[in-house]
Design a protein around this motif. Structure first.
Motif, PDB file in Angstrom:
ATOM      1  N   ARG A 157      -1.888   7.336  -5.401  1.00 33.38           N
ATOM      2  CA  ARG A 157      -1.583   5.911  -5.391  1.00 33.38           C
ATOM      3  C   ARG A 157      -1.740   5.387  -6.809  1.00 33.38           C
ATOM      4  O   ARG A 157      -2.480   5.952  -7.625  1.00 33.38           O
ATOM      5  CB  ARG A 157      -2.495   5.156  -4.425  1.00 33.38           C
ATOM      6  CG  ARG A 157      -3.899   5.009  -4.923  1.00 33.38           C
ATOM      7  CD  ARG A 157      -4.883   4.402  -3.932  1.00 33.38           C
ATOM      8  NE  ARG A 157      -4.343   3.522  -2.955  1.00 33.38           N
ATOM      9  CZ  ARG A 157      -4.765   3.472  -1.687  1.00 33.38           C
ATOM     10  NH1 ARG A 157      -5.717   4.306  -1.279  1.00 33.38           N
ATOM     11  NH2 ARG A 157      -4.268   2.626  -0.835  1.00 33.38           N
ATOM     12  N   ASP A 170       0.860  -1.189   0.000  1.00 34.25           N
ATOM     13  CA  ASP A 170       0.000   0.000   0.000  1.00 34.25           C
ATOM     14  C   ASP A 170       0.890   1.230   0.000  1.00 34.25           C
ATOM     15  O   ASP A 170       1.345   1.678   1.049  1.00 34.25           O
ATOM     16  CB  ASP A 170      -0.913  -0.002   1.222  1.00 34.25           C
ATOM     17  CG  ASP A 170      -1.898   1.168   1.223  1.00 34.25           C
ATOM     18  OD1 ASP A 170      -1.931   1.918   0.236  1.00 34.25           O
ATOM     19  OD2 ASP A 170      -2.633   1.326   2.222  1.00 34.25           O
ATOM     20  N   GLY A 171       1.178   1.758  -1.195  1.00 37.10           N
ATOM     21  CA  GLY A 171       2.067   2.909  -1.287  1.00 37.10           C
ATOM     22  C   GLY A 171       3.452   2.575  -0.754  1.00 37.10           C
ATOM     23  O   GLY A 171       4.063   1.575  -1.130  1.00 37.10           O
TER      24      GLY A 171
END
Length: 367
Positions: free
Chosen positions: A71, A12-13
């Motif tokens: 993102r 996640d990122g």
């Protein structure tokens, strides 16, 4: 324990910590090139982690100091990682509420082909007015309605994956026929909110059906989760009871942690082991082993194994700092305790999860 625990890591990122990108170990530009994801997936694969998930959301980014405000698309990022990995499973999150079911299944099938049978997806829903506005679609529905539609999307996807028989591609150079059209099938699937005729534009995936996963974010997600092949449960005291509802369906009340508070649903008694046809269940937890070490986490994972879960889904605060600790310290320690399997395991994602390849429903009916 009948089989080793499944291990998974979330990408996640730069990590679950919104400020992870600011660390001196991180090149902030690597968030948008995919290099952070590639490095994390390769480290995880080398350590024997079974799969990685890719977080996503439809809401527009907020301009909040210290936080990454952008993102990459989860499905596109998984496609970036697929050619530079060999064994690890790849599961991007896809929000089905505002995405055409036909395109969902075709994209996931494509990922399964290019990864050599290592693909899956996390079916997610959205009740957010902001997400609806961003994509310019309908007014958001209540959670129960969106999850009902999600079950239709999952069913439609599986039918479309079956719309090509496994031997539909013949590559007959003499006649110039690449496909045996008799082995493609209409699905003619209708629901209250959409209809699909088929067949798919993508041949049947290597796994037959790529893995369908559900992240349980509230009470309404438990029923759809029972239809999935892989389920992520948020860490809570209710995990043992939630495992029971997914195992054998006795009716007793349990609360499910969600952002809006706690909700009650019906569940069962003791926590039996998974039987054929039941979903693989992983408990999902945020971790910071680079700061907190792995000792306490080892004990917690052992307790989850005793509660009947099939594995653990680790959500690291920092990909650059936590994934190396998971790979170099946590996984070897789990193996020493018999809680994790060997690192060098090839084959399909279904094989790693102990799931058989499904038969093609249309091939059976056509015979």
């Amino acid at each position: 324990m009948s089989r080793p625990l499944i291990t998974a890591i979330e990408i996640d990122g730069a990590g679950g910590d919104p400020g992870a990108w600011r660390g001196p170990e991180v090149d902030p530009r690597a968030v948008l090139t995919g290099e952070l994801a590639v490095r994390a997936a390769q480290r995880a694969e080398a350590a024997g982690v079974d799969l990685v998930t890719f977080a996503d959301a439809l809401e527009a980014p907020d301009d909040v100091p210290d936080r990454v405000s952008v993102r990459l698309d989860a499905l596109g990022l998984a496609a970036r990682v697929a050619p530079v990995t060999q064994r690890i499973g790849l599961l991007p999150a896809i929000t089905v509420t505002h995405t055409e079911p036909f395109h969902v299944q075709a994209s996931v099938a494509t990922l399964d082909h290019i990864s050599g049978g290592r693909a899956g997806w996390i079916a997610e829903v959205s009740t957010s007015a902001e997400a609806a506005a961003v994509v310019g679609r309908r007014v958001p529905a209540p959670a129960a309605e969106t999850w009902r539609e999600a079950r239709y999307v999952v069913d439609a996807g599986r039918r479309l994956w079956d719309s090509w028989e496994d031997d539909a591609i013949i590559r007959d150079a003499a006649t110039g026929r690449y496909v045996d059209r008799e082995k493609l099938h209409y699905v003619d699937f209708e629901t209250p909110t959409f209809s699909v005729k088929g067949p798919s534009i993508v041949p049947r995936p290597p796994q037959g059906h790529p893995i369908t996963a559900i992240r349980v974010t509230g009470a309404e997600a438990l029923a759809p989760a029972a239809d999935a092949e892989l389920v992520f449960l948020p860490e809570s005291d209710d995990v043992p009871t939630q495992v029971r509802v997914l195992r054998d369906g006795d009716r007793r009340s349990v609360s499910v942690a969600s952002e809006g508070g706690r909700r009650s649903v019906a569940v069962t008694a003791d926590a039996p082991r998974r039987r054929a046809g039941q979903p693989v269940v992983l408990v999902s937890v945020r971790v910071r082993p680079h700061a907190e070490g792995v000792g306490q986490l080892l004990g917690t994972i052992a307790r989850w194994a005793g509660a009947g879960v099939d594995g653990v889904h680790l959500r690291p605060a920092s990909l650059e700092l936590d994934v190396p600790v998971i790979a170099e310290q946590l996984l070897p320690a789990l193996r020493e305790r018999g809680l994790a399997g060997p690192g060098e395991r090839a084959g399909s994602l279904r094989g790693r999860l102990g799931l058989r390849r499904p038969d093609n429903r249309y091939a059976r009916s056509a015979r």
